[in-house]
Motif scaffolding. Structure first.
Motif, PDB file in Angstrom:
ATOM      1  N   LEU A   1      -3.165 -12.447   1.635  1.00  0.00           N
ATOM      2  CA  LEU A   1      -3.087 -11.112   1.239  1.00  0.00           C
ATOM      3  C   LEU A   1      -3.885 -11.358  -0.353  1.00  0.00           C
ATOM      4  CD1 LEU A   1      -2.627  -8.110   1.659  1.00  0.00           C
ATOM      5  CD2 LEU A   1      -0.279  -8.700   0.954  1.00  0.00           C
ATOM      6  N   PHE A   2      -4.519 -10.178  -0.642  1.00  0.00           N
ATOM      7  CA  PHE A   2      -5.037  -9.832  -1.700  1.00  0.00           C
ATOM      8  C   PHE A   2      -4.523  -8.456  -2.374  1.00  0.00           C
ATOM      9  CE2 PHE A   2      -8.156 -12.567   0.214  1.00  0.00           C
ATOM     10  CZ  PHE A   2      -8.391 -13.558  -0.809  1.00  0.00           C
ATOM     11  N   ALA A   3      -3.901  -8.527  -3.710  1.00  0.00           N
ATOM     12  CA  ALA A   3      -3.345  -7.244  -4.066  1.00  0.00           C
ATOM     13  C   ALA A   3      -3.860  -7.055  -5.841  1.00  0.00           C
ATOM     14  CB  ALA A   3      -1.888  -7.523  -4.147  1.00  0.00           C
ATOM     15  N   HIS A   4      -4.324  -6.048  -5.921  1.00  0.00           N
ATOM     16  CA  HIS A   4      -4.894  -5.488  -7.117  1.00  0.00           C
ATOM     17  C   HIS A   4      -3.862  -4.813  -7.960  1.00  0.00           C
ATOM     18  CE1 HIS A   4      -7.594  -3.254  -9.944  1.00  0.00           C
ATOM     19  NE2 HIS A   4      -8.256  -4.598 -10.066  1.00  0.00           N
ATOM     20  N   SER A   5      -3.345  -5.314  -8.957  1.00  0.00           N
ATOM     21  CA  SER A   5      -2.269  -4.735  -9.745  1.00  0.00           C
ATOM     22  C   SER A   5      -1.867  -5.536 -10.877  1.00  0.00           C
ATOM     23  CB  SER A   5      -1.028  -4.491  -8.653  1.00  0.00           C
ATOM     24  OG  SER A   5       0.001  -3.666  -9.377  1.00  0.00           O
ATOM     25  N   THR A   6      -0.729  -5.349 -11.394  1.00  0.00           N
ATOM     26  CA  THR A   6      -0.295  -6.248 -12.675  1.00  0.00           C
ATOM     27  C   THR A   6       1.092  -6.925 -12.206  1.00  0.00           C
ATOM     28  OG1 THR A   6       1.340  -4.437 -13.233  1.00  0.00           O
ATOM     29  CG2 THR A   6      -1.107  -4.456 -14.139  1.00  0.00           C
ATOM     30  N   ARG A   7       1.441  -7.886 -12.742  1.00  0.00           N
ATOM     31  CA  ARG A   7       2.799  -8.677 -12.664  1.00  0.00           C
ATOM     32  C   ARG A   7       4.039  -7.868 -12.667  1.00  0.00           C
ATOM     33  NH1 ARG A   7       2.906 -14.256 -13.434  1.00  0.00           N
ATOM     34  NH2 ARG A   7       4.840 -13.983 -12.816  1.00  0.00           N
ATOM     35  N   ASP A   8       4.154  -6.874 -13.353  1.00  0.00           N
ATOM     36  CA  ASP A   8       5.204  -5.991 -13.665  1.00  0.00           C
ATOM     37  C   ASP A   8       5.419  -5.275 -12.373  1.00  0.00           C
ATOM     38  OD1 ASP A   8       5.678  -6.819 -16.313  1.00  0.00           O
ATOM     39  OD2 ASP A   8       4.778  -5.081 -17.214  1.00  0.00           O
ATOM     40  N   VAL A   9       4.391  -4.725 -11.569  1.00  0.00           N
ATOM     41  CA  VAL A   9       4.483  -4.025 -10.527  1.00  0.00           C
ATOM     42  C   VAL A   9       4.606  -5.036  -9.137  1.00  0.00           C
ATOM     43  CG1 VAL A   9       3.238  -2.638  -8.737  1.00  0.00           C
ATOM     44  CG2 VAL A   9       2.920  -2.255 -11.114  1.00  0.00           C
ATOM     45  N   LEU A  10       4.097  -6.303  -9.276  1.00  0.00           N
ATOM     46  CA  LEU A  10       4.052  -7.288  -8.252  1.00  0.00           C
ATOM     47  C   LEU A  10       5.446  -7.912  -8.102  1.00  0.00           C
ATOM     48  CD1 LEU A  10       0.512  -8.532  -7.701  1.00  0.00           C
ATOM     49  CD2 LEU A  10       1.714  -6.619  -6.317  1.00  0.00           C
ATOM     50  N   ASP A  11       5.896  -8.329  -9.478  1.00  0.00           N
ATOM     51  CA  ASP A  11       7.210  -9.199  -9.452  1.00  0.00           C
ATOM     52  C   ASP A  11       8.352  -8.848  -8.702  1.00  0.00           C
ATOM     53  OD1 ASP A  11       5.637 -11.046 -11.089  1.00  0.00           O
ATOM     54  OD2 ASP A  11       6.771 -10.565 -12.854  1.00  0.00           O
TER      55      ASP A  11
ATOM     56  N   THR B   1       0.799  -1.315   0.018  1.00  0.00           N
ATOM     57  CA  THR B   1      -0.185   0.005  -0.126  1.00  0.00           C
ATOM     58  C   THR B   1       1.061   1.301   0.117  1.00  0.00           C
ATOM     59  OG1 THR B   1      -0.079  -0.338   2.474  1.00  0.00           O
ATOM     60  CG2 THR B   1      -1.980  -1.149   1.166  1.00  0.00           C
ATOM     61  N   GLY B   2       2.181   1.151   0.670  1.00  0.00           N
ATOM     62  CA  GLY B   2       3.014   2.430   0.539  1.00  0.00           C
ATOM     63  C   GLY B   2       3.567   2.774  -0.964  1.00  0.00           C
ATOM     64  N   ARG B   3       3.343   1.566  -1.857  1.00  0.00           N
ATOM     65  CA  ARG B   3       3.820   1.697  -3.077  1.00  0.00           C
ATOM     66  C   ARG B   3       2.679   2.119  -4.136  1.00  0.00           C
ATOM     67  NH1 ARG B   3       9.009   0.107  -4.462  1.00  0.00           N
ATOM     68  NH2 ARG B   3      10.336   0.221  -2.491  1.00  0.00           N
ATOM     69  N   GLY B   4       1.316   2.402  -3.315  1.00  0.00           N
ATOM     70  CA  GLY B   4       0.237   2.505  -4.137  1.00  0.00           C
ATOM     71  C   GLY B   4      -0.632   1.307  -4.771  1.00  0.00           C
ATOM     72  N   VAL B   5      -0.249   0.153  -4.121  1.00  0.00           N
ATOM     73  CA  VAL B   5      -1.023  -0.865  -4.620  1.00  0.00           C
ATOM     74  C   VAL B   5      -2.114  -1.122  -3.648  1.00  0.00           C
ATOM     75  CG1 VAL B   5      -0.845  -3.556  -4.816  1.00  0.00           C
ATOM     76  CG2 VAL B   5       1.137  -2.051  -5.454  1.00  0.00           C
ATOM     77  N   ARG B   6      -3.154  -1.182  -4.318  1.00  0.00           N
ATOM     78  CA  ARG B   6      -4.379  -1.565  -3.382  1.00  0.00           C
ATOM     79  C   ARG B   6      -4.425  -2.949  -3.032  1.00  0.00           C
ATOM     80  NH1 ARG B   6     -10.720  -2.000  -5.780  1.00  0.00           N
ATOM     81  NH2 ARG B   6     -11.587  -1.954  -3.793  1.00  0.00           N
ATOM     82  N   CYS B   7      -4.666  -3.091  -1.600  1.00  0.00           N
ATOM     83  CA  CYS B   7      -4.365  -4.199  -0.903  1.00  0.00           C
ATOM     84  C   CYS B   7      -5.908  -4.453  -0.052  1.00  0.00           C
ATOM     85  CB  CYS B   7      -3.439  -4.544  -0.416  1.00  0.00           C
ATOM     86  SG  CYS B   7      -1.977  -4.428  -1.325  1.00  0.00           S
ATOM     87  N   PHE B   8      -6.169  -5.761   0.033  1.00  0.00           N
ATOM     88  CA  PHE B   8      -6.978  -6.274   1.092  1.00  0.00           C
ATOM     89  C   PHE B   8      -6.775  -7.341   1.687  1.00  0.00           C
ATOM     90  CE2 PHE B   8     -10.802  -8.955   1.944  1.00  0.00           C
ATOM     91  CZ  PHE B   8     -11.485  -8.364   2.801  1.00  0.00           C
ATOM     92  N   THR B   9      -7.161  -7.522   3.081  1.00  0.00           N
ATOM     93  CA  THR B   9      -6.805  -8.579   3.970  1.00  0.00           C
ATOM     94  C   THR B   9      -7.858  -8.664   4.842  1.00  0.00           C
ATOM     95  OG1 THR B   9      -5.298 -10.129   5.185  1.00  0.00           O
ATOM     96  CG2 THR B   9      -5.183  -7.668   5.541  1.00  0.00           C
ATOM     97  N   PRO B  10      -8.605  -9.842   5.132  1.00  0.00           N
ATOM     98  CA  PRO B  10      -9.784 -10.015   6.207  1.00  0.00           C
ATOM     99  C   PRO B  10      -9.341  -9.721   7.551  1.00  0.00           C
ATOM    100  CG  PRO B  10      -9.274 -12.286   5.344  1.00  0.00           C
ATOM    101  CD  PRO B  10      -8.439 -11.176   4.387  1.00  0.00           C
ATOM    102  N   MET B  11      -9.959  -8.883   8.460  1.00  0.00           N
ATOM    103  CA  MET B  11      -9.490  -8.281   9.734  1.00  0.00           C
ATOM    104  C   MET B  11     -10.500  -8.802  10.681  1.00  0.00           C
ATOM    105  SD  MET B  11      -6.565  -6.812   8.761  1.00  0.00           S
ATOM    106  CE  MET B  11      -5.993  -5.899  10.284  1.00  0.00           C
ATOM    107  N   VAL B  12     -10.071  -9.348  11.645  1.00  0.00           N
ATOM    108  CA  VAL B  12     -10.722  -9.445  12.850  1.00  0.00           C
ATOM    109  C   VAL B  12     -10.343  -8.889  14.043  1.00  0.00           C
ATOM    110  CG1 VAL B  12     -11.670 -11.737  12.061  1.00  0.00           C
ATOM    111  CG2 VAL B  12      -9.509 -11.555  13.307  1.00  0.00           C
ATOM    112  N   LYS B  13     -11.086  -8.803  15.163  1.00  0.00           N
ATOM    113  CA  LYS B  13     -10.682  -7.824  16.417  1.00  0.00           C
ATOM    114  C   LYS B  13     -10.168  -9.094  17.393  1.00  0.00           C
ATOM    115  CE  LYS B  13     -13.518  -3.992  16.176  1.00  0.00           C
ATOM    116  NZ  LYS B  13     -12.392  -3.008  15.891  1.00  0.00           N
ATOM    117  N   LYS B  14      -9.197  -8.740  17.990  1.00  0.00           N
ATOM    118  CA  LYS B  14      -8.477  -9.533  18.917  1.00  0.00           C
ATOM    119  C   LYS B  14      -8.090  -8.861  20.200  1.00  0.00           C
ATOM    120  CE  LYS B  14      -3.832 -11.958  19.797  1.00  0.00           C
ATOM    121  NZ  LYS B  14      -2.569 -12.346  19.125  1.00  0.00           N
TER     122      LYS B  14
END
Length: 235
Positions: A60-70, A27-40
């Motif tokens: 972890l789920f990341a919405h991007s391209t292979r060029d960005v994620l590789d 996310t610090g590099r501008g990649v949209r991410c999602f991970t399910p969270m629960v309260k502990k």
């Protein structure tokens, strides 16, 4: 390489006490991410409170391209693609519509209860409903009821990965008619049958050519039944 952004399924191997998690790095590099969270529940300096933590530490789920994620997948960076079982180093992805619907469901709910695929029972899919109004208008899913409570939950799934039961109001849904129960039954039976033959082949009991034949028969049976049911329903 395809430059179309997709939802990639990743494995976060960083330690729980790491300065930056994979989620924060991406996310610090501008990649949209999602991970399910629960309260502990936590205790800090004698005070009790709650902290949001990932439901599955390594998912972890990341919405991007292979060029960005590789570049993030280099050895030592504690981040990996999850690969399709049986595929040749093909990263696992989730359909855009399925992922967006899942995110919308869990973020619009007051509380969500998550399940791993092996925790889903046939009884949890016993009653189909359609949501009326609200952000999930038109969505169809299974109604999950918890014994001893009046809370009603809608089961939203990412097949083979994760499921979430999100709260719904009692007057915000209608029951769906189960028109294709025969198709669903045959799909489930065929899946179990294929798993059985795959295990037999893995342990050297069955032959690969027989497994290919079984897959072909299952596919043809499903296609034929789908055609018959579609013709009977006039669709």
């Amino acid at each position: 390489m395809d430059e179309t952004p997709q939802w990639y399924v990743l494995r976060d191997l960083s330690r729980p006490n790491a300065k930056l998690s994979a989620f924060e790095k991406l996310t610090g590099r501008g990649v949209r991410c999602f991970t399910p969270m629960v309260k502990k529940p936590i205790e800090r300096r004698g005070k009790h409170g709650w902290k949001d933590v990932p439901y599955m530490r390594d998912l972890l789920f990341a919405h991007s391209t292979r060029d960005v994620l590789d570049p993030f997948m280099r050895p030592g960076l504690k981040l990996q693609y999850r690969y399709i079982y049986g595929g040749f180093m093909e990263p696992m992805t989730v359909r855009e519509a399925d992922m967006e619907r899942f995110i919308l469901a869990v973020t619009s709910s007051v509380s969500s209860k998550y399940y791993r695929p092996e925790e889903i029972t046939p009884a949890m899919r016993n009653r189909r409903i359609r949501i009326i109004g609200g952000p999930l208008h038109g969505y169809e899913g299974s109604l999950v009821t918890v014994r001893g409570t009046t809370v009603k939950r809608l089961l939203v799934e990412l097949p083979m990965l994760l499921a979430a039961a999100v709260e719904v109001e009692p007057d915000s849904y209608n029951s769906c008619k189960r028109k294709n129960s025969a198709i669903n039954f045959l799909r489930h039976t065929s899946f179990l049958y294929l798993c059985l033959h795959e295990d037999r082949m893995r342990f050297g009991i069955g032959k690969p050519e027989n497994f290919v034949f079984v897959c072909l028969c299952a596919h043809l049976s499903l296609s034929l039944l789908l055609y018959i049911m579609t013709w009977r329903n006039g669709v």
